[in-house]
Design a protein around this motif. Structure first.
Motif, PDB file in Angstrom:
ATOM      1  N   TYR A  93      68.752  33.335  38.699  1.00  0.00           N
ATOM      2  CA  TYR A  93      68.876  34.387  39.702  1.00  0.00           C
ATOM      3  C   TYR A  93      69.519  35.620  39.057  1.00  0.00           C
ATOM      4  CZ  TYR A  93      68.844  30.215  42.806  1.00  0.00           C
ATOM      5  OH  TYR A  93      68.560  29.025  43.448  1.00  0.00           O
ATOM      6  N   GLY A  94      69.131  36.794  39.504  1.00  0.00           N
ATOM      7  CA  GLY A  94      69.820  38.000  39.091  1.00  0.00           C
ATOM      8  C   GLY A  94      71.112  38.159  39.874  1.00  0.00           C
ATOM      9  N   ILE A  95      72.127  38.724  39.238  1.00  0.00           N
ATOM     10  CA  ILE A  95      73.432  38.869  39.892  1.00  0.00           C
ATOM     11  C   ILE A  95      74.026  40.247  39.608  1.00  0.00           C
ATOM     12  CG2 ILE A  95      73.991  36.409  39.878  1.00  0.00           C
ATOM     13  CD1 ILE A  95      75.711  36.917  37.376  1.00  0.00           C
ATOM     14  N   GLY A  96      74.987  40.625  40.449  1.00  0.00           N
ATOM     15  CA  GLY A  96      75.887  41.729  40.178  1.00  0.00           C
ATOM     16  C   GLY A  96      77.238  41.125  39.850  1.00  0.00           C
ATOM     17  N   ILE A 174      72.201  44.596  42.104  1.00  0.00           N
ATOM     18  CA  ILE A 174      71.951  43.454  41.233  1.00  0.00           C
ATOM     19  C   ILE A 174      71.617  43.957  39.823  1.00  0.00           C
ATOM     20  CG2 ILE A 174      70.490  41.443  40.838  1.00  0.00           C
ATOM     21  CD1 ILE A 174      72.473  41.282  43.241  1.00  0.00           C
ATOM     22  N   GLY A 175      72.258  43.320  38.836  1.00  0.00           N
ATOM     23  CA  GLY A 175      72.094  43.756  37.462  1.00  0.00           C
ATOM     24  C   GLY A 175      73.163  44.733  37.030  1.00  0.00           C
ATOM     25  N   LYS A 176      74.098  45.060  37.931  1.00  0.00           N
ATOM     26  CA  LYS A 176      75.131  46.035  37.624  1.00  0.00           C
ATOM     27  C   LYS A 176      76.523  45.421  37.731  1.00  0.00           C
ATOM     28  CE  LYS A 176      72.143  49.696  39.428  1.00  0.00           C
ATOM     29  NZ  LYS A 176      71.982  50.756  40.446  1.00  0.00           N
ATOM     30  N   ALA A 177      77.496  46.132  37.172  1.00  0.00           N
ATOM     31  CA  ALA A 177      78.894  45.707  37.238  1.00  0.00           C
ATOM     32  C   ALA A 177      79.601  46.595  38.248  1.00  0.00           C
ATOM     33  CB  ALA A 177      79.542  45.811  35.864  1.00  0.00           C
TER      34      ALA A 177
END
Length: 208
Positions: A93-96, A174-177
């Protein structure tokens, strides 16, 4: 709880952590995974999946790890969460993730989980953002709640770490900090993860 107590040295994790991940085994990404869906009294809106980078869409991948099926592995640098499966596979899964100064690593367990959870900002967050004081008693569940449709609460040594795996209405994150340390997933993905994971599941968070 002091978060520093939860931080683990990456060297300790590396010894038993991620062993490697190969290319995806399927080229189609759960075609209907991000459609709108009715969920109790709420209706999750459709996610425009074409705007989500392919690497952050839910998919089955080949995954080489010493961890047992059912283990959750959070690959913070690459913004992926893996749910280890049988036969060298994993659901990815993609996450932040947490922004600088709020990232963490270590091992934990899923203590409990909630559908449409209430969000209560911790006191340090309220001090940083006084406008959140109105939610000191908790923000009601709903489509705009920062915890989204589901939350899995992480425990270590019998104590709440303060960290969660949770949904978010902000699929663009999603995909970012961007978070204060918690791991966020698209709402449709956190519903899927919630249905597959039981309390007690091991969670390994890697930073390097």
């Amino acid at each position: 709880m002091q978060r520093r107590a939860f931080l683990g040295g990456i060297a300790a994790i590396a010894a038993t952590g991620l062993a490697g991940c190969s290319a995806t085994t399927n080229s189609s990404y759960f075609a209907s995974a991000y459609a709108g869906m009715s969920d109790g009294e709420y209706t999750l809106p459709k996610i425009p999946v074409s705007k989500v980078p392919a690497e952050f869409r839910r998919q089955v991948v080949d995954y080489d790890t010493p961890h047992r099926p059912g283990t959750i592995i959070v690959d913070t640098p690459n913004r992926h969460l893996y749910l280890v499966q049988e036969d060298g596979k994993a659901l990815r899964y993609g996450i932040g993730v947490g922004r600088d100064g709020f990232r963490w690593s270590g091992t934990a367990r899923v203590g409990w989980k909630r559908k449409w959870p209430t969000w209560t900002p911790p006191e340090p967050m309220i001090r940083r953002q006084p406008e959140l004081a109105k939610y000191r008693g908790g923000m009601e569940p709903g489509l705009h709640n920062p915890l989204g449709a589901r939350a899995l609460y992480l425990m270590r040594g019998g104590r709440d770490t303060g960290y969660r795996l949770h949904g978010t209405p902000q699929w663009q994150s999603i995909g970012k900090a961007v978070s204060s340390g918690c791991i966020r997933l698209m709402n449709q993905d956190v519903v899927d993860l919630y249905n597959r994971v039981e309390p007690g599941a091991k969670v390994v968070v890697l930073q390097g």
